[in-house]
Scaffold this active site. Structure first.
Site, mmCIF file in Angstrom:
data_model
loop_
_atom_site.group_PDB
_atom_site.id
_atom_site.type_symbol
_atom_site.label_atom_id
_atom_site.label_comp_id
_atom_site.label_asym_id
_atom_site.label_seq_id
_atom_site.Cartn_x
_atom_site.Cartn_y
_atom_site.Cartn_z
ATOM 1 N N TYR A 1 -3.476 -4.090 4.511
ATOM 2 C CA TYR A 1 -4.565 -4.948 4.037
ATOM 3 C C TYR A 1 -4.704 -6.253 4.797
ATOM 4 O O TYR A 1 -5.618 -7.021 4.537
ATOM 5 C CB TYR A 1 -4.391 -5.177 2.527
ATOM 6 C CG TYR A 1 -4.250 -3.847 1.814
ATOM 7 C CD1 TYR A 1 -5.360 -3.018 1.643
ATOM 8 C CD2 TYR A 1 -3.003 -3.361 1.413
ATOM 9 C CE1 TYR A 1 -5.236 -1.770 1.053
ATOM 10 C CE2 TYR A 1 -2.876 -2.114 0.825
ATOM 11 C CZ TYR A 1 -3.987 -1.323 0.649
ATOM 12 O OH TYR A 1 -3.867 -0.079 0.091
ATOM 13 N N HIS B 1 -1.211 7.908 -3.745
ATOM 14 C CA HIS B 1 -1.021 7.671 -5.187
ATOM 15 C C HIS B 1 -1.774 8.668 -6.053
ATOM 16 O O HIS B 1 -1.548 8.751 -7.255
ATOM 17 C CB HIS B 1 -1.485 6.260 -5.562
ATOM 18 C CG HIS B 1 -0.725 5.168 -4.879
ATOM 19 N ND1 HIS B 1 0.638 5.033 -4.997
ATOM 20 C CD2 HIS B 1 -1.132 4.167 -4.046
ATOM 21 C CE1 HIS B 1 1.040 3.989 -4.276
ATOM 22 N NE2 HIS B 1 -0.011 3.450 -3.679
ATOM 23 N N ASP C 1 -13.140 -7.478 -8.773
ATOM 24 C CA ASP C 1 -11.839 -6.947 -9.168
ATOM 25 C C ASP C 1 -10.809 -7.402 -8.138
ATOM 26 O O ASP C 1 -10.691 -6.813 -7.068
ATOM 27 C CB ASP C 1 -11.893 -5.414 -9.248
ATOM 28 C CG ASP C 1 -10.556 -4.818 -9.691
ATOM 29 O OD1 ASP C 1 -9.531 -5.542 -9.671
ATOM 30 O OD2 ASP C 1 -10.536 -3.623 -10.053
#
Ligand code: X5A
Ligand code: ZN
Length: 655
Positions: free
Chosen positions: A305, A135, A20
């Protein structure tokens, strides 16, 4: 009081088991990279290490529905295919058999941090956690987030510690819509988020991420969204957002606790954010928050990241929480036009709810532009050109090739369109300034201030050589007296210690009659001893030192002077009242040592007269000091007073 670092190795367990491309960036190495770097830098060792615990069902239930919690619980026993199928029901989510355990640890880490801070065990801290939280919603996982760690911590601080005002600062590059939804009608939680938005074309593509989403019902004005409509936002843009938007509201709100949704995907090199802010910027952002809530700041990791950028930014945050001074920021401190537009539209959207923004005037709408008619801005430019020798020639201390002079007029700096420099090359240039070995030295020459000093500041015994002191004093009549000379000797010694990097800061006392001359010597000594630029803040009615040059190396700010006046961009006086209690030296010493200043209380909004003086000065100084700009050029045209003030920028320059 110390800094907590909350962590548990188990949180490295959850990981993506299938292909993914969207989710693969959220990986275990994020935590290990950050922790390894903290160890390397000796920062972990300076923290109080707390092992994370799992949040209980009740604690998760503070913000999540019981059905959602049991759904996540059941993922523990699912096989890979079932996990993948369930993940597909949410946006940008993967589940792993360890997800429930990790997510409970992540939420529990936040709870432990808040408990440690609110019980006074530590001053502040960071929870290094996975999965992230901001989130996640009442009944939904979203954007790598399973449980909403920061929202749970806020609800817990209200419920278990009885807090009434909590500020959440979300500096992650994504909109923490989960936190927004959970508190949008709650005036006890002020939620601030900046985020990559690009007019709605960036994930999570929500209309309610825009600046005009300000909360609802009782919570109107307690949701603050700052959408970035271009990539490439950098240090100046982030600092401007804090100075012009977040901090005015935060001071007015007067929080009892600050929670930070500390995502570092807003830093340079991050593939998600595509922004340009360097790791040092997070030291400054952290430092700016430490003046709130008595310094009770709890940061919890969200995104980030780019492992190198993430690790450095985490170190900067922890280092600042520990009380080390923030390293200098690289690059021109000039916010880009797109950032100013975003900041201004958020200010306009929030203005109905916040006195501090109303007083500053949404240009005529609220108080009108109150520029003193007897002091028109038009006289300013000629005076400026007489006084200012514009270009500081000395090379900057932190950029090898020297940086452009900070203050040349003109040239919009919208760099968002420019290609982003390779992050590695920029990260290579990181300069790490070791903290001086002695944090605060106090050179005492007047015995009466000993009483109010904290007990552990270091008393300076040393003094500069007699001959040297006399040589510096010779041109000044007021330094002839023995008392003034002794004080000067101690001050010179302190200055040398600071400029050589042995001492971070200090306080010297001097007889009042010798103050101006002593200051003058201190400035000259500082500049000749290698200081590139010197800021001099003078409280009370003080004469400007006679030899002060307007060459851009010294910025003279007189607070509590006779009148609002800017003789040049480097010489500014305001008549603001100065609170010069006998406690001042004590408070100064504590703050210089790294303690949080006392809260100003909820009534800390300035008086209309003070604001008027400041707005007048801002109008004068704005064309030269780009960090003062908040208003749009177009908007300034709507207001005759502002147009007058902007003559410097437009007059004759064809702009
Ligand atoms: C916590 C965080 C980002 C999700 C991005 C999905 N989530 N495209 O940074
Ligand atoms: Zn993010």
């Amino acid at each position: 009081m110390g800094t907590a670092l909350v962590y548990h190795e188990d949180m490295t367990a959850t990981r993506l088991l299938w292909d993914d491309p969207e989710c693969e960036i959220e990986r275990p190495e994020r935590l290990t990279a950050a922790l390894d770097r903290l160890r390397q830098r000796g920062l972990e060792q300076r923290c109080l290490r707390l092992s994370a615990r799992e949040a209980s069902k009740e604690e998760l239930g503070l913000v999540h529905s019981p059905e959602y919690v049991s759904l996540v619980r059941k993922t523990q026993v699912l096989g890979e295919e079932e996990l993948q199928a369930l993940s597909g029901q949410f946006d940008a989510i993967y589940f792993h058999p360890s997800t429930f355990h990790c997510a409970r640890l992540a939420a529990g880490a936040g709870l432990q941090l808040v408990d440690a801070v609110l019980t006074g065990a530590v001053q502040n801290g960071l929870a290094l956690v996975r999965p992230p939280g901001h989130h996640s919603q009442r009944a939904a996982a979203n954007g790598f987030c399973v449980f909403n760690n920061v929202a749970i911590a806020a609800a817990h601080a209200k419920q278990k510690h009885g807090l009434h005002r909590i500020l959440i600062v979300d500096w992650d590059v994504h909109h923490g819509q989960g936190i927004q939804y959970l508190f949008e009608d709650d005036p006890s939680v002020l939620y601030f988020s900046w985020h990559r938005y690009e007019h709605g074309r960036f994930w999570p593509f929500l209309r309610e991420s825009d600046a005009d989403a300000v909360g609802r019902g009782q919570g109107l004005g307690f949701t603050v969204n700052l959408p970035w409509n271009q990539v490439g936002m950098g240090n100046a843009d982030y600092v401007a957002a804090f100075l012009h938007l977040l901090l005015p509201l935060a001071f007015e709100f007067d929080p009892e606790l600050v929670l930070v949704s500390a995502g570092f995907d807003s830093a340079i090199g991050d593939p998600e954010g595509q922004m340009q802010a360097t790791p040092e910027c997070f030291a400054h952002l952290t430092h700016l928050l430490q003046v709130l809530a008595g310094g009770r700041v709890c940061a919890m990791l969200e995104g980030g990241y780019h492992l190198e950028s993430l690790a450095e930014s985490v170190c900067m945050t922890v280092q600042t929480l520990l009380g080390d001074p923030a390293p200098p920021l690289s690059g021109l401190m000039v916010p880009c036009q797109s950032a100013l537009e975003s900041i201004q539209s958020a200010r306009a959207a929030q203005a109905p709810y916040w006195k501090s923004l109303q007083l500053q005037g949404q240009c005529g709408q609220v108080l009108g532009c109150r520029i003193p008619p007897q002091a028109p801005c038009s006289g300013y430019d000629s005076e400026l050109s007489l006084d200012v020798t514009p270009v500081p020639t000395s090379p900057s201390t932190h950029s090898p090739e020297g940086r452009p002079p900070p203050l040349l007029p003109g040239g919009p700096m919208c760099k968002a369109a420019a290609p982003a420099p390779a992050p590695s090359s920029l990260l290579d240039q990181l300069c790490l300034c070791p903290a001086p070995s002695v944090r605060t030295t106090v050179a005492l020459t007047a015995p009466d201030i000993t009483l109010v000093l904290p007990p552990d500041v270091i008393q300076q015994e040393g003094s500069a050589l007699r001959e040297e002191t006399e040589a510096w004093a010779r041109p000044h009549e007021s330094l002839a007296r023995e008392e003034a000379l002794t004080a000067l000797g101690k001050l010179l010694y302190l200055l040398d210690g600071m400029l050589d990097g042995q001492v971070n800061s200090g306080i010297a006392a001097t007889p009042a009659s010798a103050a101006a001359a002593t200051l003058d010597v201190a400035i000259q000594r500082g500049l000749s001893h290698g200081a590139q630029r010197l800021l001099c803040v003078a409280l009370g009615q003080l004469d400007r030192p006679p030899d002060l040059a307007h060459d851009g190396r010294t910025l003279w700010l007189n607070i509590g002077g006779k009148e609002a006046a800017a003789l040049s961009m480097f010489h500014v006086a305001t008549p603001l009242p100065v609170d010069s209690t006998p406690q001042l030296a004590g408070i100064l010493a504590r703050v210089l040592r790294g303690e949080a200043p006392p809260s100003l209380g909820p009534s800390s909004v300035a008086s209309p007269e003070d604001v008027q003086a400041l707005m007048y000065l801002r109008g004068q100084l704005e064309p030269q000091w780009k960090m003062l700009q908040v208003r749009l050029i177009a908007e300034a045209w709507l207001c005759p007073g502002a147009r007058l003030c902007h003559r410097g920028r437009w007059g004759g320059q064809g702009k």
